[in-house]
Design a protein around this motif. Structure first.
Motif: not given
Lengths: 163, 581
Positions: A17-18, A21-22, A25-26, A58-59, A62-63, A66, A68-70, B129, B134, B190-191, B314
């Motif tokens: 969902s993150r 959602g990204l 959202q973007r 590119e964005q 990058k996003q 960013k 955390i789960d990736v 979210r 996070h 992952s961080y 980013a």
């Protein structure tokens, strides 16, 4: 520009969902999205097909990075790669059409995986273009139902996406 | 579990509170409710952490935020499920937009009822979210210490941000106990936030900076967050390059220094905006090329090469193409730049730089300073109030918070900050109602400090209930209310762009603020005459331990200038109501 991005994500609830959602959202496009666990049970692999200008792509990468789960990602379209999609397609198959569908399926290296007196269900893998071509070849009027998996892909050669 | 060592057994609720204490948290801001009753019971039975009861959960997040901005450490809010959680959304989004470290602990209905639309259930992880760095939904009580450690680690490292930890009621059950140990550190595969910039890129950047004929340093909130003000100042001082700050960056470079050309952007100084436009090298540090800075990106700094230092890849090339990107912590990158700049000091074209300064000083003196305005007999100008505030508090190392609107811009323009972490404002989200609770968070942790909230009669009413919290905990903040009886910034735009059709920007039936704050047990002072302004300001700050609310009647028709003209370049500005560049 169409891009195929492969992403290794933590196999955590909410991770998908993150990512979805990204994109929402973007305001990024998702053409298709596939996701499944990998041989490492702590990881899922997700393949997303998107479309956008180079600076948007590119964005996107990058996003995604960013989040955390990736854990890791690669833009498969940057190098030589193999892409595949699975399609199950239910088509009318009676009378003369029956043999015709069978022949066409053979030409496309499809398999008939379910049969009734009037209907064939064909399984086909390939690029999205090949699947489109099959639908064209059998003729839209014979198509009863189509389900496609969305694209998955992998880099050619020795390059691997792993931890 | 270490063998032989006495292991403590704690319930989930007690683990939550203990983990916070072990993390070094002193104060938490919150509001109890059904889903959190176990946790509140655990709070009652300990004395390491002080809980501050707010009057609305939004204020809890802004208090945590104000504390975080003043200290660099994550603030903590504790709220119940459902409406308690949803009330924090504005505060979380505020922190997210300005990259502020924060941990929000929200109660949740018991695990087995999640998804059944139970009383006071909301999908907090889902609803927050898009505005968190996070979030965690804790599934097992045993995981609580590690999740809380991870929450702080994520919130405070890299590009900071808010983290939500959702706690279902069953995992805080007081009757079930588990071995407790707080992890010293955590690793998340992952961080891995960057630790250092690329040396080759840094070398390239210094080379460009030394060769530049019209350089400018454009420094933002990242310098404050990255604790890099000293290195920034050192770089500017040893190269003699002018410095401009974003709204978020104010204080990262001394505001009273002559090399400081004021804030830039939509309401930035004429000098800063012109210097940016005409520069041949922009050294952007800890900034994000926000639309309120760049104006039209296609016309942004047409003759400049751009070096961009930021910890978040980013942020780089997101809105404006960059010539030399440097991903890394601003502190270590600036330090490396400083060392290299010392070595290549001879490369600088001193004559070009001195001509550049001649030009900048002409712009500055031609305008009569960085933010000129006209005074008028019998009317108090809002700028005068900020200047009076500055005069009274400038030697106190004061913390200034604001709400959002004209008063915020006047404060940014006219209050000069010489230190980072003293200017506390909602820049990215632009949250009205932020200022008072943020000031409370600062005051609580710095009880001897001078803390003032510059606000307007619109913004202050968005969290005015917190006057009650201030009473309960004796928080002697000063509230400076620039009361122009209108939503000033909205009204300004309506005057300029909507032929003065003041649609809903006029506030009828304003309260008598003096009486109102007196009802809450505080001191109220009303100022309507210019001659009373300074004495009233002095009186307000002489009442050290009291909350004083200074309600100042200011000019309704005053506008914030300069104001960049939409779709123009940085140098396209209105300078007064009738004069433009």
């Amino acid at each position: 520009m169409r891009r195929i991005i492969s992403v290794l994500v933590e196999n955590e609830p909410g991770a998908l969902s993150r990512i979805v959602g990204l994109f929402a959202q973007r305001n990024y496009n998702i053409e298709s999205l596939t996701v499944a666990p990998t041989e490492d049970e702590t990881l899922s692999r997700l393949t997303v097909v998107t479309d956008g200008k180079p600076e948007t792509i590119e964005q996107i990468t990058k996003q995604l990075n960013k989040l955390i789960d990736v854990v890791k990602l690669v833009d498969l379209t940057e190098g030589a790669h193999i892409e595949r999609e699975l399609m199950l397609i239910k088509v009318k198959a009676h009378g003369a059409l029956r043999a015709e569908i069978k022949r066409t399926a053979d030409i496309f290296r499809g398999q008939i995986v379910d049969v009734t007196s009037g209907v064939y269900t064909v399984q086909l893998t390939g690029t999205g273009e090949k699947l489109d071509a099959f639908i064209d070849a059998v003729g839209e009027s014979t198509v009863l139902e189509v389900v496609r998996s969305g694209v998955t892909g992998i880099a050619r050669g020795e390059k691997v996406l792993s931890l | 579990m270490t063998e032989g060592k006495q292991v403590e057994l704690l319930s989930g609720a007690d683990m939550v509170v203990r983990a916070l204490a072990d993390e070094g948290v002193e104060y938490i801001y919150g509001y109890p409710g059904g889903a959190l009753l176990h946790v509140y019971d655990a709070i009652f039975r300990q004395d390491k952490i002080t809980h501050i009861l707010v009057r609305h959960e939004q204020a809890a997040t802004h208090m945590a935020d104000g504390y975080a901005r003043s200290s660099g450490k994550a603030g903590v809010a504790l709220v119940t499920s459902g409406p308690g959680a949803t009330n924090t959304i504005t505060g979380i989004a505020t922190a997210y937009m300005d990259s502020i470290p924060m941990v929000v602990l929200s109660g949740q209905v018991p695990s087995r009822f999640i998804g059944t639309d139970m009383f006071q259930e909301t999908d907090m992880v889902g609803i927050s979210r898009p505005i968190v760095k996070h979030s965690f939904l804790v599934k097992r009580a045993e995981d609580i210490p590690e999740v809380i450690k991870k929450a702080f680690y994520i919130a405070q490292t890299g590009r900071p941000g808010p983290v939500v930890v959702d706690l279902p009621k069953d995992i805080t059950d007081l009757t079930k106990k588990f071995p407790y140990e707080y992890p010293g550190k955590v690793k998340i595969r992952s961080y891995n936030p960057p630790q250092k910039g690329h040396t080759g890129q840094i070398r390239k950047a210094v080379d460009l900076l030394m060769k530049a004929r019209r350089p400018i340093i454009y420094a933002g909130g990242g310098v404050v967050l990255g604790d890099a003000s000293d290195q920034l100042t050192r770089l500017a001082k040893q190269t003699g390059v002018p410095v401009t700050n974003t709204l978020m960056g104010l204080g990262s470079y001394p505001g009273t220094d002559d090399q400081f050309v004021g804030m830039l952007g939509m309401h930035g100084s004429y000098t800063a905006n012109l210097a940016m436009h005409h520069s041949d090298l922009v050294l952007a540090v800890g900034v994000r090329f926000d639309d309120r800075v760049t104006n039209s990106t296609s016309k942004f700094c047409p003759t400049a090469k751009i070096v961009h230092v930021d910890i978040d890849p980013a942020s780089i090339a997101k809105t404006v193409p960059v010539d030399v990107p440097i991903v890394g912590p601003v502190l270590s990158v600036l330090k490396e730049m400083n060392d290299l700049a010392v070595a290549s000091a001879g490369a600088q074209d001193k004559e070009a730089l001195s001509n550049w300064w001649k030009q900048i000083n002409e712009w500055r003196s031609g305008q009569g300073g960085l933010f000129p305005y006209e005074t008028a007999e019998g009317i108090i100008k809002p700028q005068q109030v900020v200047q009076a505030l500055y005069e009274v508090t400038k030697n106190d190392d004061a913390y200034i918070t604001t709400d959002v609107g004209q008063h915020q811009m006047f404060a940014a323009q006219h209050y000069l900050f010489n230190k980072p972490n003293r200017w506390i404002t909602s820049g990215g989200l632009g949250t009205m109602g932020f200022g008072l609770p943020a000031a409370m968070g600062v005051k609580l942790h710095n009880p001897d400090a001078t803390v003032a909230c510059v606000t307007g009669e619109g913004s202050i009413q968005m969290n005015i209930q917190e006057l009650s919290t201030c009473r309960q905990y004796d928080l002697g903040v000063k509230v400076i209310n620039l009361n122009n009886q209108a939503l000033g910034m909205v009204r300004q735009w309506q005057t300029m762009q909507y032929s003065s059709r003041y649609s809903h920007s006029y506030m009828e039936s304003l309260p008598d603020f003096k009486k109102l704050v007196e009802a809450y047990g505080h001191v109220g002072i009303t100022v309507t005459e210019a001659k009373d302004l300074m004495p009233a300001m002095e009186e307000a700050f002489s009442l050290k331990d009291r909350l004083v609310f200074l309600d100042v009647a200011v000019d309704t028709n005053e506008h914030v200038y300069p104001m960049q003209i939409k779709d123009g370049s940085m140098r396209d500005m209105w300078l007064t109501k009738t004069e433009r560049t």
